[in-house]
Design a protein around this motif. Sequence first.
Motif, PDB file in Angstrom:
ATOM      1  N   ALA A  97       0.832  -1.201   0.000  1.00 35.75           N
ATOM      2  CA  ALA A  97       0.000   0.000   0.000  1.00 35.75           C
ATOM      3  C   ALA A  97       0.868   1.252   0.000  1.00 35.75           C
ATOM      4  O   ALA A  97       0.614   2.207  -0.744  1.00 35.75           O
ATOM      5  N   MET A  98       1.903   1.258   0.818  1.00 29.96           N
ATOM      6  CA  MET A  98       2.813   2.405   0.887  1.00 29.96           C
ATOM      7  C   MET A  98       3.513   2.612  -0.451  1.00 29.96           C
ATOM      8  O   MET A  98       3.616   3.743  -0.944  1.00 29.96           O
ATOM      9  N   LYS A  99       3.980   1.535  -1.052  1.00 31.44           N
ATOM     10  CA  LYS A  99       4.665   1.623  -2.344  1.00 31.44           C
ATOM     11  C   LYS A  99       3.724   2.188  -3.415  1.00 31.44           C
ATOM     12  O   LYS A  99       4.114   3.051  -4.206  1.00 31.44           O
ATOM     13  N   ILE A 152       0.716  12.181   4.759  1.00 28.74           N
ATOM     14  CA  ILE A 152      -0.532  12.001   5.509  1.00 28.74           C
ATOM     15  C   ILE A 152      -1.467  11.059   4.754  1.00 28.74           C
ATOM     16  O   ILE A 152      -2.037  10.139   5.344  1.00 28.74           O
ATOM     17  N   LYS A 153      -1.628  11.287   3.450  1.00 27.87           N
ATOM     18  CA  LYS A 153      -2.490  10.409   2.647  1.00 27.87           C
ATOM     19  C   LYS A 153      -1.956   8.981   2.636  1.00 27.87           C
ATOM     20  O   LYS A 153      -2.722   8.022   2.738  1.00 27.87           O
ATOM     21  N   ARG A 154      -0.634   8.831   2.506  1.00 23.61           N
ATOM     22  CA  ARG A 154      -0.036   7.492   2.510  1.00 23.61           C
ATOM     23  C   ARG A 154      -0.330   6.787   3.823  1.00 23.61           C
ATOM     24  O   ARG A 154      -0.747   5.621   3.830  1.00 23.61           O
ATOM     25  N   THR A 164      -3.106   2.612   6.874  1.00 22.90           N
ATOM     26  CA  THR A 164      -3.855   2.229   8.073  1.00 22.90           C
ATOM     27  C   THR A 164      -5.162   1.530   7.692  1.00 22.90           C
ATOM     28  O   THR A 164      -5.521   0.499   8.275  1.00 22.90           O
ATOM     29  N   ALA A 165      -5.867   2.056   6.701  1.00 18.70           N
ATOM     30  CA  ALA A 165      -7.113   1.433   6.249  1.00 18.70           C
ATOM     31  C   ALA A 165      -6.846   0.047   5.666  1.00 18.70           C
ATOM     32  O   ALA A 165      -7.556  -0.916   5.979  1.00 18.70           O
ATOM     33  N   HIS A 204      -5.014   7.685  -8.542  1.00 19.66           N
ATOM     34  CA  HIS A 204      -5.595   7.018  -7.381  1.00 19.66           C
ATOM     35  C   HIS A 204      -4.959   5.646  -7.234  1.00 19.66           C
ATOM     36  O   HIS A 204      -4.494   5.064  -8.204  1.00 19.66           O
ATOM     37  N   VAL A 205      -5.014   5.131  -6.020  1.00 22.01           N
ATOM     38  CA  VAL A 205      -4.680   3.732  -5.781  1.00 22.01           C
ATOM     39  C   VAL A 205      -5.980   3.025  -5.425  1.00 22.01           C
ATOM     40  O   VAL A 205      -6.761   3.518  -4.611  1.00 22.01           O
ATOM     41  N   VAL A 206      -6.193   1.891  -6.059  1.00 24.96           N
ATOM     42  CA  VAL A 206      -7.353   1.054  -5.747  1.00 24.96           C
ATOM     43  C   VAL A 206      -6.829  -0.259  -5.185  1.00 24.96           C
ATOM     44  O   VAL A 206      -6.005  -0.929  -5.811  1.00 24.96           O
TER      45      VAL A 206
END
Length: 129
Positions: free
Chosen positions: A18-20, A30-32, A37-38, A67-69
């Motif tokens: 997710a971080m990558k 902050i968004k990362r 966390t989600a 966006h990341v999905v």
Amino acid sequence: MTVRLARATDVAFARQAAMKAMTSIGASAIKRTKFVTAVSEIARNAIIYGGGGVISFATVGNGSFRHVVATCSDRGPGIDDIKQALTDGFTTGNGLGLGLSGARRPLDRLEVESSRESGTTVIMECAAR
């Protein structure tokens, strides 16, 4: 990228993916952090309640509209009442009942599909900005 979710330690791999993915679209720290966390909460739920599964990540869009999905699927018993499960304080376990509802807050989109026959699929989307 796809991460297999079979044991608790696999949540760390989902967090890294997710971080990558968020870093690749230029998301702020902050968004990362919020997205990671989600993802962590949903991956953990797939392992604990769904008996394991997979989570995959894709980037969509272009320019400042990237966006990341993340799509997390399990083959567990499903969620009987999705609306209730998305309510703060609702839990079927020993937690605080902030799992799905807490994961939803920092996301731009969260969709949950669930049935006893096919398990649960959670789609999470987070924009770079």
